[in-house]
Design an enzyme around this catalytic site. Sequence first.
Site, PDB file in Angstrom:
ATOM      1  N   ALA A 275       0.772  -1.230   0.000  1.00  0.00           N
ATOM      2  CA  ALA A 275       0.000   0.000   0.000  1.00  0.00           C
ATOM      3  C   ALA A 275       0.810   1.291   0.000  1.00  0.00           C
ATOM      4  O   ALA A 275       0.301   2.332  -0.410  1.00  0.00           O
ATOM      5  CB  ALA A 275      -0.941   0.004   1.204  1.00  0.00           C
ATOM      6  N   ALA A 276       2.032   1.276   0.509  1.00  0.00           N
ATOM      7  CA  ALA A 276       2.781   2.528   0.633  1.00  0.00           C
ATOM      8  C   ALA A 276       3.080   3.113  -0.757  1.00  0.00           C
ATOM      9  O   ALA A 276       3.285   2.351  -1.712  1.00  0.00           O
ATOM     10  CB  ALA A 276       4.078   2.271   1.387  1.00  0.00           C
ATOM     11  N   PRO A 277       3.046   4.445  -0.877  1.00  0.00           N
ATOM     12  CA  PRO A 277       2.904   5.451   0.187  1.00  0.00           C
ATOM     13  C   PRO A 277       1.468   5.821   0.526  1.00  0.00           C
ATOM     14  O   PRO A 277       1.258   6.745   1.300  1.00  0.00           O
ATOM     15  CB  PRO A 277       3.633   6.657  -0.404  1.00  0.00           C
ATOM     16  CG  PRO A 277       3.400   6.545  -1.871  1.00  0.00           C
ATOM     17  CD  PRO A 277       3.409   5.066  -2.179  1.00  0.00           C
ATOM     18  N   GLY A 278       0.478   5.144  -0.060  1.00  0.00           N
ATOM     19  CA  GLY A 278      -0.882   5.337   0.393  1.00  0.00           C
ATOM     20  C   GLY A 278      -1.834   6.005  -0.579  1.00  0.00           C
ATOM     21  O   GLY A 278      -2.992   6.241  -0.232  1.00  0.00           O
ATOM     22  N   GLY A 279      -1.386   6.299  -1.780  1.00  0.00           N
ATOM     23  CA  GLY A 279      -2.265   6.961  -2.742  1.00  0.00           C
ATOM     24  C   GLY A 279      -3.515   6.161  -3.053  1.00  0.00           C
ATOM     25  O   GLY A 279      -4.636   6.683  -3.038  1.00  0.00           O
ATOM     26  N   LYS A 280      -3.343   4.879  -3.325  1.00  0.00           N
ATOM     27  CA  LYS A 280      -4.492   4.052  -3.687  1.00  0.00           C
ATOM     28  C   LYS A 280      -5.336   3.695  -2.467  1.00  0.00           C
ATOM     29  O   LYS A 280      -6.564   3.609  -2.562  1.00  0.00           O
ATOM     30  CB  LYS A 280      -4.019   2.802  -4.430  1.00  0.00           C
ATOM     31  CG  LYS A 280      -3.337   3.121  -5.768  1.00  0.00           C
ATOM     32  CD  LYS A 280      -2.887   1.864  -6.474  1.00  0.00           C
ATOM     33  CE  LYS A 280      -2.151   2.211  -7.764  1.00  0.00           C
ATOM     34  NZ  LYS A 280      -0.871   2.924  -7.505  1.00  0.00           N
ATOM     35  N   ASP A 298       2.330  -3.087   4.244  1.00  0.00           N
ATOM     36  CA  ASP A 298       3.576  -2.862   3.530  1.00  0.00           C
ATOM     37  C   ASP A 298       4.702  -3.407   4.391  1.00  0.00           C
ATOM     38  O   ASP A 298       4.565  -3.516   5.614  1.00  0.00           O
ATOM     39  CB  ASP A 298       3.791  -1.376   3.239  1.00  0.00           C
ATOM     40  CG  ASP A 298       4.785  -1.155   2.111  1.00  0.00           C
ATOM     41  OD1 ASP A 298       4.360  -1.163   0.941  1.00  0.00           O
ATOM     42  OD2 ASP A 298       5.990  -0.996   2.388  1.00  0.00           O
ATOM     43  N   CYS A 396       3.076  -0.457 -12.496  1.00  0.00           N
ATOM     44  CA  CYS A 396       3.421   0.701 -13.323  1.00  0.00           C
ATOM     45  C   CYS A 396       4.582   0.311 -14.235  1.00  0.00           C
ATOM     46  O   CYS A 396       5.586   1.006 -14.329  1.00  0.00           O
ATOM     47  CB  CYS A 396       3.764   1.917 -12.472  1.00  0.00           C
ATOM     48  SG  CYS A 396       5.079   1.659 -11.252  1.00  0.00           S
TER      49      CYS A 396
END
Length: 464
Positions: A275-280, A298, A396
């Site tokens: 999950a880091a850094p947490g955008g999604k 994470d 990505c």
Amino acid sequence: MLLPMSKQQPATPATGSPRQAAYTTLQRLSGSDLHADDLIDQELSRNQLQGPDRGLFAELVFGVLRRQGTLDHYLKQLVQQPLERLELPVLLLLRLGLYQLRYLDRVPSHAAVHATVELTNEILPRAKGLINGVLRSYLRRQESLTLPDPARQPAAWLAAAYSLPGWLAEQWLQQFSQNEAAGLAAASTEIPPLTLRVNTLRISRSALLERFHAAELAAEPCRFAPEGIQLLQRCQITGLPGFDEGLFMVQDEASQLVAHLLAPQTGEQILDMCAAPGGKATHLAQLMNDRGCITATDLNARRIRRICESAQRLGLTSIQAVAADALTSDYLEGLQFDRILLDAPCSGLGVIRRNPEAKWRLTPAEISRCAARQHLLIDAAAARLKPAGVLVYATCSTAMEEDETVIKDFLSRHPEFVVENGAQFFPAWTDLFDCSGYLRAWPHRHGTDGFFAARLRRVMQSPS
């Protein structure tokens, strides 16, 4: 002449000018796993560079990294010895000087040569003659310098013309026609826009756009992402209207699409595995109206803190951030989730326009190592998913080895899962989905980062 290797270390100049700061930053990046944007932020935070010098410094660092392959191709025609035999300080200074001559119209040629020679005098005085001679030779011979023949050497031409490592040029030529590979390569050397995701739990996109326009900031809505805004000028993120109020999060448009593809529902139990850094994770909470539970895991406890800080700034309470290794046998033991997002750690080939240093560090072997881990991670995700649950696998990366190949292998071993065609759920985004139903966002086609995502559904129990 070839400068012999010296036992005496070259001097590291004080960063009082943009060129000195750029040299020092490029030197720190060489042979390390540091990130250019982090080092640039560190330098700018010292406030030793003021006004236009701040922009020139960032332009020189990112510009040299983006154009390194092209710069080296021309330097090979200007330097009598192989570039790999040059000392690193000499090579960095030549790249800095040549970048200014070739790509910075606002810097007069004589000023670029003079400033580079003066910087050389501070760092490695014995190299002044070589640096001066090569740069002046470029000014005399620039019209006669050549690129490889695209018809006879397509990969060499693509690598030299658009600053790619040779192996990546070959990989993209396997995926695309020569013209489209060139389009992707060209887009990957461009300066990407700053893209924000509006926190629609606190403000609408139109209202935030109005605040930006009132502050005389050029901004426009994104093409695909309904919460997305693109800033059309350089700006300091923390100084933007609404940052302290938690009205937005920095997140590329393609990255914003992934949470929509998972389509979390209010009250559900959601897992964001890496999950880091947490955008999604924060986007998932936003789409659920912050009602339900998102378990965000994470490996790194420091990165977990970043998730918590972002959630707090955005005013979100439904996220539980946990430091955990998804590949351990007791990972979230006994828990099952309605939906799982696996934004798998990957090579990052889709974001090299943002992190240009990465393309010079990556190797095909590294991509294979990433893919091996991705196979294990998607199996771990499947083990935590409820019957009829949805799993979105995303990267990505542009590499099929990390994307389609991972999904194909997973489906061959997990007949209880099927691919759901995202275009059926999001008909307005038809251009983003391929014939297999996978989301494929491309810099040259869609103006986004390069992203891959597959939506999978468990349709029956796992075979015993």
